[in-house]
Each structure stands twice: as structure tokens, then as C-alpha cells.
Design an enzyme around this catalytic site. Structure first.
Site, PDB file in Angstrom:
ATOM      1  N   GLU A  87       0.815  -1.207   0.000  1.00 30.11           N
ATOM      2  CA  GLU A  87       0.000   0.000   0.000  1.00 30.11           C
ATOM      3  C   GLU A  87       0.854   1.264   0.000  1.00 30.11           C
ATOM      4  O   GLU A  87       2.017   1.244   0.384  1.00 30.11           O
ATOM      5  CB  GLU A  87      -0.895   0.019   1.246  1.00 30.11           C
ATOM      6  CG  GLU A  87      -1.836  -1.148   1.356  1.00 30.11           C
ATOM      7  CD  GLU A  87      -2.539  -1.186   2.694  1.00 30.11           C
ATOM      8  OE1 GLU A  87      -2.944  -0.118   3.200  1.00 30.11           O
ATOM      9  OE2 GLU A  87      -2.680  -2.286   3.256  1.00 30.11           O
ATOM     10  N   CYS A 111       4.517  -4.499  16.582  1.00 32.07           N
ATOM     11  CA  CYS A 111       3.849  -3.431  17.336  1.00 32.07           C
ATOM     12  C   CYS A 111       2.355  -3.734  17.434  1.00 32.07           C
ATOM     13  O   CYS A 111       1.705  -4.043  16.424  1.00 32.07           O
ATOM     14  CB  CYS A 111       4.079  -2.075  16.676  1.00 32.07           C
ATOM     15  SG  CYS A 111       5.826  -1.636  16.561  1.00 32.07           S
ATOM     16  N   CYS A 114      -0.447  -1.865  15.119  1.00 33.91           N
ATOM     17  CA  CYS A 114      -0.211  -1.741  13.679  1.00 33.91           C
ATOM     18  C   CYS A 114      -0.767  -2.943  12.914  1.00 33.91           C
ATOM     19  O   CYS A 114      -0.538  -4.098  13.298  1.00 33.91           O
ATOM     20  CB  CYS A 114       1.284  -1.601  13.421  1.00 33.91           C
ATOM     21  SG  CYS A 114       1.689  -1.408  11.667  1.00 33.91           S
ATOM     22  N   SER A 191      10.824   6.715   8.844  1.00 31.72           N
ATOM     23  CA  SER A 191      10.275   6.407  10.162  1.00 31.72           C
ATOM     24  C   SER A 191      10.739   5.028  10.611  1.00 31.72           C
ATOM     25  O   SER A 191      10.622   4.048   9.878  1.00 31.72           O
ATOM     26  CB  SER A 191       8.743   6.449  10.113  1.00 31.72           C
ATOM     27  OG  SER A 191       8.200   6.103  11.367  1.00 31.72           O
ATOM     28  N   SER A 214       9.377   6.297  15.892  1.00 30.61           N
ATOM     29  CA  SER A 214       8.095   5.908  16.482  1.00 30.61           C
ATOM     30  C   SER A 214       8.339   5.542  17.942  1.00 30.61           C
ATOM     31  O   SER A 214       8.795   4.439  18.248  1.00 30.61           O
ATOM     32  CB  SER A 214       7.497   4.724  15.718  1.00 30.61           C
ATOM     33  OG  SER A 214       7.216   5.074  14.388  1.00 30.61           O
ATOM     34  N   ASN A 290      -5.468   5.383  14.886  1.00 31.47           N
ATOM     35  CA  ASN A 290      -6.424   4.993  13.851  1.00 31.47           C
ATOM     36  C   ASN A 290      -6.837   3.550  14.124  1.00 31.47           C
ATOM     37  O   ASN A 290      -6.014   2.638  14.031  1.00 31.47           O
ATOM     38  CB  ASN A 290      -5.762   5.122  12.465  1.00 31.47           C
ATOM     39  CG  ASN A 290      -6.770   5.169  11.337  1.00 31.47           C
ATOM     40  OD1 ASN A 290      -7.888   4.711  11.481  1.00 31.47           O
ATOM     41  ND2 ASN A 290      -6.361   5.718  10.211  1.00 31.47           N
ATOM     42  N   CYS A 333      -1.391   2.133   7.541  1.00 30.13           N
ATOM     43  CA  CYS A 333      -0.779   1.098   6.715  1.00 30.13           C
ATOM     44  C   CYS A 333      -1.230  -0.295   7.113  1.00 30.13           C
ATOM     45  O   CYS A 333      -1.350  -0.616   8.278  1.00 30.13           O
ATOM     46  CB  CYS A 333       0.753   1.196   6.766  1.00 30.13           C
ATOM     47  SG  CYS A 333       1.462   1.846   8.241  1.00 30.13           S
TER      48      CYS A 333
END
Length: 347
Positions: A87, A111, A114, A191, A214, A290, A333
């Protein structure tokens, strides 16, 4: 071999057997940088195009689907030449268009917040596959390698860039070349969840991009609970590596801090975060979590997010709350790929 992973000099060396004039090699290079495949190279003779297609790969990626958010953000589902899906996200700002690209298929960092890491790491992306994300979107948006529609690139998509160090550095060399897309490294952000030795290696290798770490929790034990990398490299070691990066490069380090309701969004966390970042130029980019399907974590309100930023500012720490973009197209993501693979759709 994939020709789009080569700089101009390397391309010239590889194609020497074709006895092409240098200007023809430049034309092939230009076509590749503009995101075109061999059969589309209209000013290259058919015989040469056919030989190239027999012996080499061109653009190892294509846009499978795109989803446009109400705020103008575009989520791309890419298909690689090998069939896998990744993506990318195009975010539109006043200063230009920023493309968020992936560096791996999946991720092994684990993580808890995620989606990219749910199925682990499948493989690293090549430099050509990373560059391909930029070139195909640039073409899709009506740009070319001279009149780019992509002004900034962030390596913040699926995967951990510093777990794919060599390919990422090769990608950076390709994308910044004046004979390529000529995107300055000052317009590129990387990142990382915190692979400390490779942060120091970046500094020593003078990679020079904007380093974004992060962090997401200033307390080591708490961070380990949501980011397993913390079991290998402590918060102190991570901050020390960021200081080293600043000392070697002179570049301010950005810390990403995803606010998760009841997990890391109280004043206690703001105070500790401001404390550990004292002594060198840093900025905290606060992000409202998110929601990810299958995860029990919840986001705070934006009001609470602004309150957290105000606390950091009170304790003399530069901070902002990131504008939420692409929420209605599942901009985080890994989410779109999972929905697509599961046979669902979002629009």
C-alpha cells in the site's frame, strides 16, 4: 535484473551489449523514471524493446486500485510483479504532495497497534519496488521526472525501513539523483520503530534524511508492552541514538507519538516525554490512533489530543497534533490490503 533499480551509469554499462547511442540509453532511463514499461517506449525501436523485455524487468509494480478520501487523500493498493500486494498513501498539502511508501511486505516488529505486522514479514522490497511506488504514482497524477507531482516522500508505510537498510539506502541514492527524480533528502522522511545500531549507521553513512522515530511511550516497560523492539533497545538507548544522529547530521529528530486512549495519553506521560527529550532539538508529532480491525485499542478524542500537546508545550517541548487524513479510506498502513485480501471493499 530490474533496470529501474539502476542509476544512469549502471544502466549504460548493462546496455553496452546493445550498442545503443548514449542518447538512446538516456531515453530508456527517462521512460523508466516516468513509470513506463518497455512496450510503451515509443521512440525506442521495436527490436530493442523486445530484447529488453526478454532479458530484463522494467517497472516492477502497478496500481491495482485507488481510493479517494473526502479530504483528497488517495490510498493506493499496489501489485508487485511477483503478485504480492502493498500500500501507499498520497497526502495533499499546501506545499505539495507527499507520498507515503512501503519498504517491506508485512513487518516483523510486532507493534500491537499496527495492521502491517499482523501476518509478520513476508520479504523486503527491492530498491526498484520502492522507486516504482514513486514513479507510478507520479505518472498517475500527471507528472514526469522533470515536472514532478510528488514533492516529498515518507518511508512510513508497511515495514520497518531500517530492517531493510541496504535496499532503502539504494532507493535513496536513486530517488535523489539529478539524473533521476531529484528529490532532495531534506524532502524525505524515514520512520523507524528504533533499530538503534542502524540509526547510528545512518548517521555515520551521512544518509541525511529527516529521521522520525516511532516512540509512542516514554516509559521503557510500558513501551515494551506495545512495541517488542523495546525489549532489545531501551528508551534510553533509543534517545541516545537520536542524539547521536543529530550530532552527526545537524538534523532535528522528529518523534511520532500515537495517542491511545487510557494507554499513553495522561499528564504523567507528557511530563516524562518532555523530560527525556531535553537537551537537543526535537519535535513530537502526536497522532490520534487509527482504529484497526481486530485490535481492542481505542483513540482519544481530538480535544484530548490537543490537551496532550498543550501539556508538552507547557514543559517546553515542541509538539503538534497531526491532522487526521484518509480516515474514511482506512489510511493506516496495512488496513486496505487486509480488507482486499479478505474479500471486503471500502468504496
Amino acid at each position: 535484473m530490474t533496470l529501474s533499480c539502476l542509476n544512469f551509469n549502471e544502466l549504460n554499462e548493462v546496455l553496452v551489449e546493445y550498442k545503443l547511442p548514449k542518447f538512446k540509453v538516456k531515453e530508456i532511463n527517462k521512460w523508466l523514471l516516468n513509470g513506463y514499461k518497455f512496450h510503451e517506449m515509443s521512440n525506442i525501436d521495436k527490436g530493442t524493446r523486445e530484447k529488453l523485455a526478454e532479458n530484463y524487468n522494467d517497472i516492477p509494480i502497478s496500481i491495482l486500485k485507488e481510493y479517494v478520501s473526502s479530504d483528497g487523500t488517495i490510498k493506493f493498493l499496489f501489485q508487485l510483479g511477483s503478485g504480492e500486494l502493498i500500500e501507499g498513501v498520497l497526502m495533499k498539502y499546501v506545499y505539495g504532495n507527499t507520498l507515503c511508501i512501503s519498504s517491506q511486505i508485512g513487518c516483523r516488529m510486532g507493534c500491537t497497534f499496527c495492521a502491517s505486522t499482523i501476518n509478520g514479514l513476508e520479504r523486503n522490497l527491492t530498491s526498484a519496488e520502492m522507486l516504482g511506488q514513486v514513479t507510478v504514482v507520479n505518472r498517475h497524477m500527471g507528472g514526469d521526472f522533470k515536472e514532478r507531482k510528488i514533492t516529498n516522500v515518507v518511508l512510513m508505510g508497511s515495514g520497518e525501513p531500517l530492517d531493510n537498510y541496504d535496499n532503502v539506502v539504494k532507493f535513496l541514492e536513486l530517488v535523489e539523483s539529478v539524473e533521476s527524480l531529484n528529490i532532495s533528502r531534506r524532502n524525505i522522511s524515514l520512520s523507524t520503530c528504533g533499530i538503534v545500531p542502524n540509526i547510528k549507521r545512518m548517521a555515520d553513512d551521512n544518509v541525511g534524511v529527516t529521521l522520525t522515530i516511532s516512540l509512542h511511550n516514554p516509559f521503557n516497560e510500558n513501551r515494551c508492552a506495545i512495541m517488542p523492539i523495546g525489549n532489545k533497545y531501551s528508551v534510553k538507548e533509543l534517545i541516545d541514538s537520536a542524539r547521536y544522529y543529530f550530532k552527526k547530521t545537524g538534523r532535528r529528530v522528529v518523534f511520532e507519538y500515537t495517542l491511545i486512549k487510557g494507554i499513553n495519553d495522561s499528564e504523567e506521560f507528557a511530563v516524562e516525554l518532555a523530560r527525556i527529550l531535553q537537551g537537543f532539538p526535537t519535535h513530537v508529532n502526536c497522532i490520534i490512533y487509527n482504529e484497526v480491525k481486530g485490535k481492542s485499542l481505542m483513540p482519544p478524542t481530538r480535544k484530548d489530543g490537543y490537551a496532550f500537546v498543550e501539556l508538552l508545550t507547557k514543559y517546553n517541548q515542541s509538539a503538534t497534533l497531526r491532522r487526521q487524513m484518509g480516515v474514511d479510506i482506512e489510511g493506516a498502513c496495512g488496513q486496505l490490503k487486509r480488507r482486499f485480501v479478505d474479500g471486503e471493499d471500502i468504496g
